[in-house]
Scaffold this active site. Structure first.
Site, PDB file in Angstrom:
ATOM      1  N   HIS A 209      26.044  45.581  37.774  1.00  0.00           N
ATOM      2  CA  HIS A 209      26.563  45.560  39.143  1.00  0.00           C
ATOM      3  C   HIS A 209      25.373  45.285  40.082  1.00  0.00           C
ATOM      4  O   HIS A 209      24.235  45.659  39.766  1.00  0.00           O
ATOM      5  CB  HIS A 209      27.149  46.944  39.419  1.00  0.00           C
ATOM      6  CG  HIS A 209      27.857  47.100  40.716  1.00  0.00           C
ATOM      7  ND1 HIS A 209      27.195  47.318  41.898  1.00  0.00           N
ATOM      8  CD2 HIS A 209      29.183  47.106  41.016  1.00  0.00           C
ATOM      9  CE1 HIS A 209      28.089  47.440  42.870  1.00  0.00           C
ATOM     10  NE2 HIS A 209      29.296  47.320  42.362  1.00  0.00           N
TER      11      HIS A 209
ATOM     12  N   CYS B 261      31.045  42.431  42.674  1.00  0.00           N
ATOM     13  CA  CYS B 261      29.623  42.769  42.843  1.00  0.00           C
ATOM     14  C   CYS B 261      28.833  42.531  41.570  1.00  0.00           C
ATOM     15  O   CYS B 261      27.942  43.311  41.212  1.00  0.00           O
ATOM     16  CB  CYS B 261      29.449  44.221  43.288  1.00  0.00           C
ATOM     17  SG  CYS B 261      30.162  44.552  44.877  1.00  0.00           S
TER      18      CYS B 261
ATOM     19  N   ASP C  98      23.450  53.603  34.595  1.00  0.00           N
ATOM     20  CA  ASP C  98      24.438  53.483  35.662  1.00  0.00           C
ATOM     21  C   ASP C  98      25.763  53.968  35.077  1.00  0.00           C
ATOM     22  O   ASP C  98      26.387  53.280  34.268  1.00  0.00           O
ATOM     23  CB  ASP C  98      24.521  52.018  36.110  1.00  0.00           C
ATOM     24  CG  ASP C  98      25.647  51.780  37.115  1.00  0.00           C
ATOM     25  OD1 ASP C  98      26.449  52.712  37.351  1.00  0.00           O
ATOM     26  OD2 ASP C  98      25.730  50.659  37.643  1.00  0.00           O
TER      27      ASP C  98
END
Ligand code: PMP
Length: 411
Positions: free
Chosen positions: A124, A368, A201
């Site tokens: 991302h 994104c 993440d």
């Protein structure tokens, strides 16, 4: 205890009983942001009704209550991810801020010209741009683990990049586009063997998979409250204590200091060293309630439900002519996120038809992840994503809508 039915769970989410364009809402965009159960809404409401004041400073009753509420939420989150100590849980605004905190604070203190940072092609933007900024300022190099045609990481390339001795590796546990679940435990162990610090993440994984930061042995783990039934405006950075202790502050201001003179200051203890200014107290309370809600369902149940709904979606979507799914086609390799394209219909047109004629909310765009889109040779995909409240009947409405779109566009 008997698991609750999805129908019963849906009753906890007021928004799911509303209509859009005269149709019942079919919400298939939980990867962007989840909906909120009453327990979360009411916890925040109750906090504002009874206990709100600024935290850490007041010596009066309600300020102490607010401080306790904030710290109780921290303890809940720490337990949820099995952190050893709650001081390892730093409240931020979201995953993006958590990653930036590490990139600025740890990064600027540790990364020098010529150092290597290893990322992946499926990240991302929030796990790309902070490292680009760091690389530009420090002169560090970025390398990327590419993907297989199925949408998995090329782990042989990862192993070769590790031989170059990177300072840091940072990767997502679950892709928000392909749904791919990466083998992060093994990747972290390999990173450590190569002397690198590993950041995960967990924006897409913390809401959907059992997450045990000690078992993963992750150095940093970042996630957002709003994707896991909690409110917007609150996120988490988990870090190993030695790393957090050694890091300089990120933002300066109130609360993060021990003492301040006109020209210099000393820093507060963890976690407050990284929490400058008045925190998002009600949001932390809401996140605490979200974590309670998920824990009561059980994260194994959450994963199991999403596996079966994803298997159903993969099967049903493949019955639609001219529909292409991106990412692995087996549900054990992926989470409840399915990106696809339909003939040459623009994903935005698709999303509009689904919304207006069927009340179905899906996402369309680059999600994104523009470098990943480029790798797929696309500018955009349509994406349906699922959560604890998603029913197979909702997948049926999606599929019906996609068939209707083929008719409308006569393709
Ligand atoms: N990483 C991944 C994998 C995500 O899916 C998202 C949210 N789409 C983020 C990071 C950023 O999360 P936030 O916008 O809450 O900071």
């Amino acid at each position: 205890r008997e698991p609750r039915s999805v129908e019963e769970i849906r009753g906890d989410f007021p928004i799911l009983s509303r209509q859009v364009h005269g149709k019942p809402l079919v919400y298939l965009d939980s990867a962007a942001s989840s909906q909120k159960p009453l327990a979360v809404i009411e916890a925040m409401n109750a906090y504002y009704r009874s206990s709100h004041a600024n935290v850490h400073r007041g010596v009066y009753e309600i300020s102490e209550e607010a401080t306790e509420a904030l710290e109780r939420a921290r303890t809940k989150v720490a337990r949820f991810i099995n952190a050893r100590q709650s001081k390892q849980v730093i409240f931020t605004r979201n995953t993006t801020e958590s990653i930036n905190l590490v990139a600025y604070s740890w990064g600027w203190a540790n990364v020098k010209a010529g150092d290597l940072i290893v990322l992946t092609t499926m990240e991302h933007h929030s796990n790309l741009v902070p490292w680009q900024l760091l690389a530009q300022r420090s002169g560090a190099r970025l390398e990327f683990v590419p993907l297989t045609p199925e949408g998995l990481l090329q782990l042989d390339v990862y192993a070769r990049l590790l031989e170059q001795g990177p300072k840091l590796v940072a990767f997502t546990q679950m892709s928000n586009v392909l749904g791919t679940i990466n083998p992060v435990k093994e990747m972290i162990a390999q990173a450590h063997a190569a002397g690198a610090v590993a950041l995960v993440d967990a924006a897409q994984s913390a809401p959907h998979l059992p997450l045990d930061v000690q078992e993963l042995d992750a150095d940093f783990v970042c996630f957002s409250g709003h994707k896991m039934l909690g409110p917007t405006g609150i996120g988490v950075l988990y870090g190993k204590r030695e790393l957090l202790e050694a890091m300089p502050p990120f933002l300066g201001g109130g609360d993060m200091i021990r003492s301040v003179s006109l020209r210099s200051s000393t820093w507060n203890d963890l976690p407050w060293k990284f929490e400058a200014g008045t925190p998002a107290i009600a949001e932390a309370v809401g996140l605490g309630a979200a974590v309670d809600y998920l824990s009561a369902l059980g994260m194994d149940w959450v994963r199991q439900h999403e596996r079966s709904i994803t298997a159903y979606a993969l099967e049903r979507l493949q019955t639609v002519p001219q529909l292409q799914i991106y990412g692995p086609l087996t549900e054990e390799l992926r989470g409840g996120v399915v990106s696809f394209s339909l003939a040459d219909i623009h994903p935005h047109d698709l999303a509009s038809i689904l919304d207006q004629e069927f009340g179905v909310a899906i996402r369309a765009g680059h999600h994104c992840a523009q470098p990943l889109m480029e790798h797929l040779g696309l500018v955009a995909t349509a994406r349906a994503s699922f959560y604890v409240y998603t029913l197979p009947e909702e997948i049926d409405v999606l599929v019906q809508g996609l068939r209707r779109a083929l008719e409308i566009f006569q393709v």
